[in-house]
Design an enzyme around this catalytic site. Structure first.
Site, PDB file in Angstrom:
ATOM      1  N   SER A 214     -11.121  -4.574   3.398  1.00 46.41           N
ATOM      2  CA  SER A 214      -9.878  -3.921   3.000  1.00 46.41           C
ATOM      3  C   SER A 214      -8.974  -3.665   4.203  1.00 46.41           C
ATOM      4  O   SER A 214      -7.756  -3.853   4.138  1.00 46.41           O
ATOM      5  CB  SER A 214     -10.203  -2.605   2.299  1.00 46.41           C
ATOM      6  OG  SER A 214      -9.033  -2.000   1.827  1.00 46.41           O
TER       7      SER A 214
ATOM      8  N   ASN B 253       0.856  -1.189   0.000  1.00 45.48           N
ATOM      9  CA  ASN B 253       0.000   0.000   0.000  1.00 45.48           C
ATOM     10  C   ASN B 253       0.887   1.231   0.000  1.00 45.48           C
ATOM     11  O   ASN B 253       1.791   1.348   0.840  1.00 45.48           O
ATOM     12  CB  ASN B 253      -0.912   0.007   1.230  1.00 45.48           C
ATOM     13  CG  ASN B 253      -1.887   1.181   1.216  1.00 45.48           C
ATOM     14  OD1 ASN B 253      -1.476   2.338   1.263  1.00 45.48           O
ATOM     15  ND2 ASN B 253      -3.167   0.871   1.162  1.00 45.48           N
TER      16      ASN B 253
ATOM     17  N   THR C  55      -5.213  -0.598  -2.503  1.00 47.05           N
ATOM     18  CA  THR C  55      -5.705   0.725  -2.146  1.00 47.05           C
ATOM     19  C   THR C  55      -6.815   0.527  -1.121  1.00 47.05           C
ATOM     20  O   THR C  55      -7.668  -0.347  -1.278  1.00 47.05           O
ATOM     21  CB  THR C  55      -6.140   1.551  -3.372  1.00 47.05           C
ATOM     22  OG1 THR C  55      -6.569   2.835  -2.916  1.00 47.05           O
ATOM     23  CG2 THR C  55      -7.239   0.895  -4.187  1.00 47.05           C
ATOM     24  N   GLU C  56      -6.776   1.312  -0.045  1.00 43.80           N
ATOM     25  CA  GLU C  56      -7.600   0.979   1.124  1.00 43.80           C
ATOM     26  C   GLU C  56      -9.091   1.185   0.882  1.00 43.80           C
ATOM     27  O   GLU C  56      -9.906   0.707   1.658  1.00 43.80           O
ATOM     28  CB  GLU C  56      -7.124   1.722   2.379  1.00 43.80           C
ATOM     29  CG  GLU C  56      -7.056   3.222   2.284  1.00 43.80           C
ATOM     30  CD  GLU C  56      -5.641   3.705   1.963  1.00 43.80           C
ATOM     31  OE1 GLU C  56      -4.994   3.086   1.084  1.00 43.80           O
ATOM     32  OE2 GLU C  56      -5.202   4.701   2.562  1.00 43.80           O
ATOM     33  N   ASN C  57      -9.438   1.894  -0.201  1.00 43.10           N
ATOM     34  CA  ASN C  57     -10.856   2.014  -0.510  1.00 43.10           C
ATOM     35  C   ASN C  57     -11.408   0.763  -1.196  1.00 43.10           C
ATOM     36  O   ASN C  57     -12.565   0.774  -1.617  1.00 43.10           O
ATOM     37  CB  ASN C  57     -11.143   3.278  -1.333  1.00 43.10           C
ATOM     38  CG  ASN C  57     -10.257   3.415  -2.547  1.00 43.10           C
ATOM     39  OD1 ASN C  57      -9.054   3.196  -2.471  1.00 43.10           O
ATOM     40  ND2 ASN C  57     -10.839   3.756  -3.667  1.00 43.10           N
TER      41      ASN C  57
END
Lengths: 226, 227
Positions: A101, A36, A59-61
């Protein structure tokens, strides 16, 4: 993660540019890693990742297998990165909801995250979310989750703040993001390994270890030259 | 069974003053703009709004804020380049803010839908965001006790629904949708299209219809979206 190999001093060159710094970080990420990249300077690392190295970007979304920025017809309102910039998907990509996530992060499945920082302490404490200024609107995003969850936390930052004070410090004075979480710090002047005990210099750029010792308010684990 | 309603105004009817409203979306991706516009017209006030952010530009959550309908925002990242509506209200002391690490925010919403009374998370331990919270050392690691975010309403945007309320999403527009749909007493979903029951592959359904109460077809007006 302390290095015992001798420090490489590259005093006869300029400090690293931002692109050189990003390339250096990219070169240290092993083949096959899940990574990330934080918003801001760390995003630049992706420009230097070899597409054939099999590094998968998270990607944390809610996505693994994030590709480069989208342009023109590729732009899709439903496909953005954590900075809300339109991106693309690579073959093998997957989507998942926000709790999944962060569960994959917190659960230790992510090999690396690369974050910016206001300060890093010799004990690996990270401060990167809040300056503590009374009029600042506090905003943390995923920084604490990344700092706590990724197996290795790499920091990319300038070695000095705009006012000239060092950002590698004995104890953080800014509000903390995570305790003892940082394993390596990349700056324009040097790469530092945060270990037990103390901070080791892996290599320098445009200075010597003794210069760093004069500049920084911390102990370095290298013996002073005779 | 779900209510397939004709327009967004019907979809948000009955939302009470003082309600806690989960709002899906991450930026424009998955943001239920039609439902937010309808909520603004509907007039409910004293709301607690839960989203990752605190509004962008002058639309959606920002429009509710500007109209003075929001008492409190629970989010991870209020500060955006275009969060000027929230910033001004916050600095003037006119809106409360609870900042929650993004993963804790998601897990607190998930916990609410999953019937979990609380959970110990390592995120935030030793930081200002854990101050005053119970912590515990488990197997040599430090954890902070976090509670579910209980809510009255979830406003979610999905890609497709079938007439049984099963939902699929598109790409990163999924974000908070599935966990918010499960967490609220009343889950209202805007979709680009409703298909017949049986037309969604059951293996591909992300949010089962059991979590969904009302569905309305509302194509987001792209020209109204922030850049």
């Amino acid at each position: 993660m302390n290095v015992r190999t001798p420090t490489i001093e590259r005093a006869d060159r300029a400090p690293l540019s931002r692109d050189e710094l990003a390339a250096l970080v990219a070169g240290d990420i092993p083949r096959g890693s899940y990574v990330n990249l934080g918003i801001g300077q760390p995003t630049k690392v992706s420009d230097h990742l070899d597409p054939d190295a099999g590094v998968t970007l998270h990607t944390e979304n809610g996505m693994l297998g994030m590709g480069p920025y989208a342009s023109g017809d590729e732009i899709d309102r439903d496909l953005v990165n954590a900075g809300k910039i339109p991106v693309t998907e690579l073959p093998g990509a997957s989507y998942f909801h926000h709790a999944d996530s962060f569960a994959m992060m917190r659960g230790g499945h992510l090999d690396f995250c690369v974050l910016g920082a206001y300060q890093v302490s010799v004990g690996g404490d990270l401060a990167n979310w809040h300056t503590g200024a009374p009029d600042a609107v506090p905003a943390v995003g995923g920084a604490m989750d990344l700092a706590t969850g990724a197996r290795s936390v790499l920091v990319m930052m300038s070695l000095f703040a705009k006012d000239g004070t060092a950002k590698l410090v004995p104890e953080c004075t800014y509000p903390l993001t995570g305790l003892g979480c940082v394993s390596r710090v990349y700056t324009e002047y040097a790469v530092f390994e945060i270990g037990q005990p103390g901070v080791a210099v892996r290599e320098t750029y445009g200075c010597t270890v003794d210069d760093l010792r004069d500049w920084l308010p911390i102990e370095l684990t290298h013996p002073r030259r005779p | 069974m779900i209510d397939l309603v004709d327009d967004p105004d019907q979809a948000v009817s009955g939302i009470a003053d003082g309600a806690t409203v989960l709002v899906g979306g991450f930026g424009a991706a998955g943001m239920p703009y039609a439902l937010l516009d309808a909520l603004l017209r509907q007039g409910a006030s004293d709301l607690t709004v839960v989203n990752n952010n605190a509004g962008n530009g002058t639309t959606g959550i920002a429009a509710l804020l500007a109209a003075g309908r929001v008492r409190k925002v629970i989010c991870s990242f209020p500060r955006q380049h275009d969060s000027y509506v929230f910033d001004e209200l916050y600095r003037a002391g006119k809106v409360e803010l609870e900042v929650v690490p993004q993963g804790n925010l998601a897990e607190r919403i998930r916990a609410a839908g999953a019937g979990i009374g609380g959970f110990f998370t390592p995120t935030g331990y030793g930081t200002p965001l854990a101050e005053g919270k119970e912590s515990r050392e488990i197997d040599g690691r430090h954890y902070v006790l976090e509670y579910p975010i209980k809510s009255d309403v979830a406003l979610v945007a999905a890609h497709r629904a079938d007439r049984s309320g099963n939902l699929v999403y598109r790409k990163t527009a999924r974000n908070f949708g599935p966990i918010m749909a499960a967490a609220a007493d009343l889950t209202v979903v805007q979709v680009a299209r409703v298909v017949d029951t049986g037309d969604l592959d059951p293996e591909a359904v992300v949010t089962p219809g059991i979590y969904v109460d009302r569905v309305v077809v509302a194509e987001p007006a792209l020209e109204e979206l922030p850049a």
